[in-house]
Design an enzyme around this catalytic site. Structure first.
Site, mmCIF file in Angstrom:
data_model
loop_
_atom_site.group_PDB
_atom_site.id
_atom_site.type_symbol
_atom_site.label_atom_id
_atom_site.label_comp_id
_atom_site.label_asym_id
_atom_site.label_seq_id
_atom_site.Cartn_x
_atom_site.Cartn_y
_atom_site.Cartn_z
ATOM 1 N N ASP A 79 0.864 -1.169 0.000
ATOM 2 C CA ASP A 79 0.000 0.000 0.000
ATOM 3 C C ASP A 79 0.900 1.218 0.000
ATOM 4 O O ASP A 79 1.825 1.322 0.819
ATOM 5 C CB ASP A 79 -0.974 0.031 1.184
ATOM 6 C CG ASP A 79 -2.143 0.958 0.855
ATOM 7 O OD1 ASP A 79 -2.987 0.571 0.019
ATOM 8 O OD2 ASP A 79 -2.189 2.086 1.377
ATOM 9 N N SER A 80 0.650 2.093 -0.943
ATOM 10 C CA SER A 80 1.577 3.193 -1.140
ATOM 11 C C SER A 80 0.831 4.433 -1.562
ATOM 12 O O SER A 80 -0.351 4.372 -1.910
ATOM 13 C CB SER A 80 2.617 2.797 -2.192
ATOM 14 O OG SER A 80 1.989 2.185 -3.296
ATOM 15 N N PHE A 115 4.810 5.619 -13.316
ATOM 16 C CA PHE A 115 3.340 5.657 -13.298
ATOM 17 C C PHE A 115 2.880 6.621 -12.212
ATOM 18 O O PHE A 115 3.710 7.210 -11.494
ATOM 19 C CB PHE A 115 2.763 4.247 -13.072
ATOM 20 C CG PHE A 115 2.966 3.707 -11.673
ATOM 21 C CD1 PHE A 115 4.175 3.177 -11.284
ATOM 22 C CD2 PHE A 115 1.923 3.729 -10.737
ATOM 23 C CE1 PHE A 115 4.365 2.679 -9.990
ATOM 24 C CE2 PHE A 115 2.099 3.229 -9.442
ATOM 25 C CZ PHE A 115 3.331 2.707 -9.072
ATOM 26 N N ARG A 137 9.367 2.243 -2.617
ATOM 27 C CA ARG A 137 9.124 0.798 -2.740
ATOM 28 C C ARG A 137 10.447 0.031 -2.651
ATOM 29 O O ARG A 137 10.524 -1.031 -2.049
ATOM 30 C CB ARG A 137 8.414 0.548 -4.083
ATOM 31 C CG ARG A 137 7.892 -0.851 -4.293
ATOM 32 C CD ARG A 137 6.858 -0.912 -5.416
ATOM 33 N NE ARG A 137 5.648 -0.177 -5.063
ATOM 34 C CZ ARG A 137 5.293 0.987 -5.621
ATOM 35 N NH1 ARG A 137 6.010 1.524 -6.580
ATOM 36 N NH2 ARG A 137 4.195 1.605 -5.213
HETATM 37 P P1 IMP Z 1 -2.807 1.599 -3.711
HETATM 38 O O1 IMP Z 1 -2.962 0.628 -4.826
HETATM 39 O O2 IMP Z 1 -4.026 1.808 -2.889
HETATM 40 O O3 IMP Z 1 -1.576 1.329 -2.907
HETATM 41 O O4 IMP Z 1 -2.618 3.016 -4.441
HETATM 42 C C1 IMP Z 1 -1.382 3.530 -4.671
HETATM 43 C C2 IMP Z 1 -1.524 4.810 -5.503
HETATM 44 O O5 IMP Z 1 -0.489 5.705 -5.059
HETATM 45 C C3 IMP Z 1 -1.242 4.538 -6.968
HETATM 46 O O6 IMP Z 1 -2.405 4.332 -7.701
HETATM 47 C C4 IMP Z 1 -0.510 5.801 -7.403
HETATM 48 O O7 IMP Z 1 -1.442 6.795 -7.732
HETATM 49 C C5 IMP Z 1 0.227 6.212 -6.143
HETATM 50 N N1 IMP Z 1 1.589 5.615 -6.124
HETATM 51 C C6 IMP Z 1 2.038 4.592 -5.352
HETATM 52 N N2 IMP Z 1 3.312 4.287 -5.637
HETATM 53 C C7 IMP Z 1 3.667 5.132 -6.626
HETATM 54 C C8 IMP Z 1 4.873 5.284 -7.367
HETATM 55 O O8 IMP Z 1 5.874 4.555 -7.201
HETATM 56 N N3 IMP Z 1 4.869 6.276 -8.270
HETATM 57 C C9 IMP Z 1 3.797 7.083 -8.501
HETATM 58 N N4 IMP Z 1 2.636 6.967 -7.873
HETATM 59 C C10 IMP Z 1 2.572 5.985 -6.926
#
Ligand code: IMP
Length: 201
Positions: free
Chosen positions: A71-72, A154, A183
């Site tokens: 989760d990011s 992305f 990450r």
């Molecule tokens: P999750 O799938 O709920 O963790 O949503 C993560 C969202 O955070 C993604 O859809 C991106 O919009 C943003 N995100 C997470 N990691 C990255 C990255 O490495 N680069 C750019 N955006 C990120």
């Protein structure tokens, strides 16, 4: 490449996360695979860690296999940490990355460079069906630009500028992003934690 001894499902539909994590874990015992089908998980947590746990635990329980969840998201200082855990849904359910970046730049239109600090966060949880889990987190600090720059990566990569590299994440090659990202930091902590974890959970 290290011999793969442990098949792990990645609890995601995001192919970018799979690609990045597979590269980062190439020299680890983990063979990362996509789930056989999508499992809807309500991300109701208030932190990246809570949401990663919800995804990892749900997939591990329903599939009966060790599961990794990522989760990011992006926390912007001038927005009191938003979009944060709502990064994926920041501009609504059917919005694109470009829509989200446009919305973010719009919210920050009058904010000067000195107040455009932001950080990318990543919580990784490896959960076993029996209930054990490993949790790690990575963070990288930077600043939100006034316009997107770069074509790689992305999500919010084109608007996230890292002063130490003098580039946005979208201007980095895959190898460079995978050496410096939130990450990457979490993945290297995971590899370290696995070395100390008891085998055969
Ligand atoms: P999750 O799938 O709920 O963790 O949503 C993560 C969202 O955070 C993604 O859809 C991106 O919009 C943003 N995100 C997470 N990691 C990255 C990255 O490495 N680069 C750019 N955006 C990120």
């Amino acid at each position: 490449m290290t011999q793969k001894q442990m098949r792990v499902v990645l609890a995601t539909t995001n192919s970018h996360k799979l690609d990045e994590l597979q590269r980062m874990l190439a020299d680890s015992p983990i063979e990362l695979v996509m789930p056989p089908h999508v499992i809807e998980v309500d991300e109701t947590g208030e932190t990246f860690r809570e949401n990663a746990r919800l995804k990892a635990r749900t997939y591990a329980r329903l599939l009966g296999e060790p599961t990794l969840a990522d989760d990011s998201g992006l926390s912007v200082d001038a927005l009191d940490g938003r979009p944060g855990v709502h990064s994926a849904r920041y501009a609504g359910n059917n919005a694109t990355d470009a829509d989200r970046n446009r919305k973010l730049l719009g919210e920050l239109i009058d904010v000067p460079d000195s107040e455009r600090g932001a950080s990318f966060h990543c919580a990784l949880i490896l959960a076993w069906p029996g209930g054990d889990e490993l949790t790690v987190e990575g963070l990288v600090s930077g600043r939100i630009l006034h316009e997107p720059r770069g074509d790689h990566g992305f999500g919010y990569d084109p608007v996230f500028y890292v002063p130490a590299l003098d580039k946005t994440f979208a201007e980095l090659t895959t190898e460079e992003k995978n050496a410096h990202s939130h990450r990457a930091k979490a993945a290297s902590l995971l590899i370290e934690a696995l070395q100390h974890a008891p085998a055969g959970r």
